[in-house]
Motif scaffolding. Sequence first.
Motif, PDB file in Angstrom:
ATOM      1  N   ALA A   1      48.632 125.561 102.102  1.00 18.91           N
ATOM      2  CA  ALA A   1      48.456 127.007 102.213  1.00 18.91           C
ATOM      3  C   ALA A   1      48.037 127.615 100.878  1.00 18.91           C
ATOM      4  O   ALA A   1      48.537 127.228  99.817  1.00 18.91           O
ATOM      5  CB  ALA A   1      49.762 127.646 102.696  1.00 18.91           C
ATOM      6  N   ASP A   2      47.087 128.553 100.940  1.00 11.54           N
ATOM      7  CA  ASP A   2      46.633 129.276  99.750  1.00 11.54           C
ATOM      8  C   ASP A   2      46.099 128.308  98.691  1.00 11.54           C
ATOM      9  O   ASP A   2      46.248 128.529  97.484  1.00 11.54           O
ATOM     10  CB  ASP A   2      47.780 130.118  99.192  1.00 11.54           C
ATOM     11  N   ALA A   3      45.461 127.224  99.171  1.00 10.58           N
ATOM     12  CA  ALA A   3      45.064 126.138  98.274  1.00 10.58           C
ATOM     13  C   ALA A   3      44.107 126.581  97.184  1.00 10.58           C
ATOM     14  O   ALA A   3      44.251 126.186  96.020  1.00 10.58           O
ATOM     15  CB  ALA A   3      44.444 125.001  99.089  1.00 10.58           C
ATOM     16  N   LEU A   4      43.133 127.391  97.524  1.00  9.19           N
ATOM     17  CA  LEU A   4      42.108 127.741  96.538  1.00  9.19           C
ATOM     18  C   LEU A   4      42.677 128.607  95.411  1.00  9.19           C
ATOM     19  O   LEU A   4      42.313 128.433  94.247  1.00  9.19           O
ATOM     20  CB  LEU A   4      40.940 128.438  97.227  1.00  9.19           C
ATOM     21  N   ARG A   5      43.582 129.506  95.746  1.00  9.71           N
ATOM     22  CA  ARG A   5      44.222 130.302  94.695  1.00  9.71           C
ATOM     23  C   ARG A   5      45.041 129.409  93.770  1.00  9.71           C
ATOM     24  O   ARG A   5      45.009 129.567  92.541  1.00  9.71           O
ATOM     25  CB  ARG A   5      45.124 131.379  95.293  1.00  9.71           C
ATOM     26  N   ILE A   6      45.776 128.461  94.362  1.00  3.67           N
ATOM     27  CA  ILE A   6      46.604 127.560  93.557  1.00  3.67           C
ATOM     28  C   ILE A   6      45.728 126.696  92.653  1.00  3.67           C
ATOM     29  O   ILE A   6      46.023 126.515  91.461  1.00  3.67           O
ATOM     30  CB  ILE A   6      47.482 126.680  94.464  1.00  3.67           C
ATOM     31  N   VAL A   7      44.645 126.160  93.205  1.00  4.14           N
ATOM     32  CA  VAL A   7      43.721 125.348  92.400  1.00  4.14           C
ATOM     33  C   VAL A   7      43.162 126.174  91.252  1.00  4.14           C
ATOM     34  O   VAL A   7      43.124 125.726  90.094  1.00  4.14           O
ATOM     35  CB  VAL A   7      42.573 124.788  93.271  1.00  4.14           C
ATOM     36  N   ARG A   8      42.729 127.406  91.543  1.00  5.46           N
ATOM     37  CA  ARG A   8      42.185 128.286  90.496  1.00  5.46           C
ATOM     38  C   ARG A   8      43.211 128.521  89.394  1.00  5.46           C
ATOM     39  O   ARG A   8      42.910 128.393  88.197  1.00  5.46           O
ATOM     40  CB  ARG A   8      41.768 129.619  91.113  1.00  5.46           C
ATOM     41  N   ASP A   9      44.439 128.835  89.787  1.00  8.11           N
ATOM     42  CA  ASP A   9      45.482 129.112  88.796  1.00  8.11           C
ATOM     43  C   ASP A   9      45.824 127.858  87.998  1.00  8.11           C
ATOM     44  O   ASP A   9      46.055 127.934  86.775  1.00  8.11           O
ATOM     45  CB  ASP A   9      46.735 129.652  89.483  1.00  8.11           C
ATOM     46  N   ASN A  10      45.875 126.698  88.665  1.00  5.65           N
ATOM     47  CA  ASN A  10      46.150 125.438  87.973  1.00  5.65           C
ATOM     48  C   ASN A  10      45.084 125.139  86.928  1.00  5.65           C
ATOM     49  O   ASN A  10      45.392 124.777  85.786  1.00  5.65           O
ATOM     50  CB  ASN A  10      46.205 124.283  88.962  1.00  5.65           C
ATOM     51  N   LEU A  11      43.821 125.301  87.295  1.00  3.59           N
ATOM     52  CA  LEU A  11      42.724 125.013  86.373  1.00  3.59           C
ATOM     53  C   LEU A  11      42.721 125.978  85.195  1.00  3.59           C
ATOM     54  O   LEU A  11      42.475 125.586  84.053  1.00  3.59           O
ATOM     55  CB  LEU A  11      41.380 125.083  87.106  1.00  3.59           C
ATOM     56  N   ALA A  12      43.021 127.235  85.472  1.00  2.00           N
ATOM     57  CA  ALA A  12      43.005 128.250  84.414  1.00  2.00           C
ATOM     58  C   ALA A  12      44.043 127.966  83.337  1.00  2.00           C
ATOM     59  O   ALA A  12      43.874 128.369  82.173  1.00  2.00           O
ATOM     60  CB  ALA A  12      43.232 129.635  85.019  1.00  2.00           C
ATOM     61  N   ARG A  13      45.110 127.251  83.711  1.00  2.00           N
ATOM     62  CA  ARG A  13      46.177 126.969  82.745  1.00  2.00           C
ATOM     63  C   ARG A  13      45.943 125.685  81.943  1.00  2.00           C
ATOM     64  O   ARG A  13      46.685 125.422  80.996  1.00  2.00           O
ATOM     65  CB  ARG A  13      47.521 126.881  83.469  1.00  2.00           C
TER      66      ARG A  13
END
Length: 295
Positions: free
Chosen positions: A57-69
């Motif tokens: 669920a909400d995979a793309l937001r999580i991926v974006r946030d993970n990469l940004a960090r």
Amino acid sequence: MEYIPAKTIVNPTKDSSWFGTAYTMNLYRGCCHGCIYCDSRSDCYHNPNFGQVMAKADALRIVRDNLARKVRPAVVGTGSMSDPYNPFEEELLLTRHSLELLEAYGFGAAIATKSDLITRDTDVLVSIHRTMPVICKLTVTTCDAGLAEKLEPYAPSPQRRLAALEALSRAGLFTGVLLMPVLPFLEDSEENIREVVNRAADAGARFVYPALGMTCRAGQREYFYRQLEAQFPGQGLAARYRKRYGNRYYCSSPKARVLWTVFEEECRRRGLLYSMSRIAAASRRGHENGQLSLF
């Protein structure tokens, strides 16, 4: 499609030597290819409904946030626990949009799949490859379509996978074959090894990476033996496995030494890489000045 919660998706690997990947990314849980030998079905992964594909669920937001960090861009691997190009991906586009995020944040990609759907995302992969490494790994354990249908009943045929590999190679991407697992008593013949290597080379592969045997753990072992009896009735294959391997985790082919010699000779003859360190190094060629110092 059922969705499951996830706190994080892009996670650091314990060892970046596996195709030079510093992170893993699994957008889905479970797989519907039905491969009778899949280790991801093992009890240790706590997924009793492995045959059912579920998206995070909400995979793309999580991926974006993970990469940004992440402090430094590196290569992200996907396909280790579930195929990123399952049939649902055609509509959901989670893999494609995650690749677009990798490109936006300057990360590379290493993809393992049994699906020719990967060719849909050739444009994104080529764009990533302009600045970071991209490795496309198509699993082919046999070129025998009839045998593959018994071992990998719902996966695209080996012929479709090789055609996908050829298309990716023509696009200039670093491509190759995962010759794993090689099932004892079913795929461990010199003829099979030679055919896979040569068909891979004909399709433009840069490498073939093998495992001349298979893994077998609790949960998966019982399922695998049931499928052997159902798919190959009267051949006593399950009994042969029990007698030779018992509860052993890694079941190496009895012919492994001979097969390795054949494999090595064929790879050298066709100019294919087969050492992990050389494959990883070749995939990074041309990107040495990028942010890859962690390797």
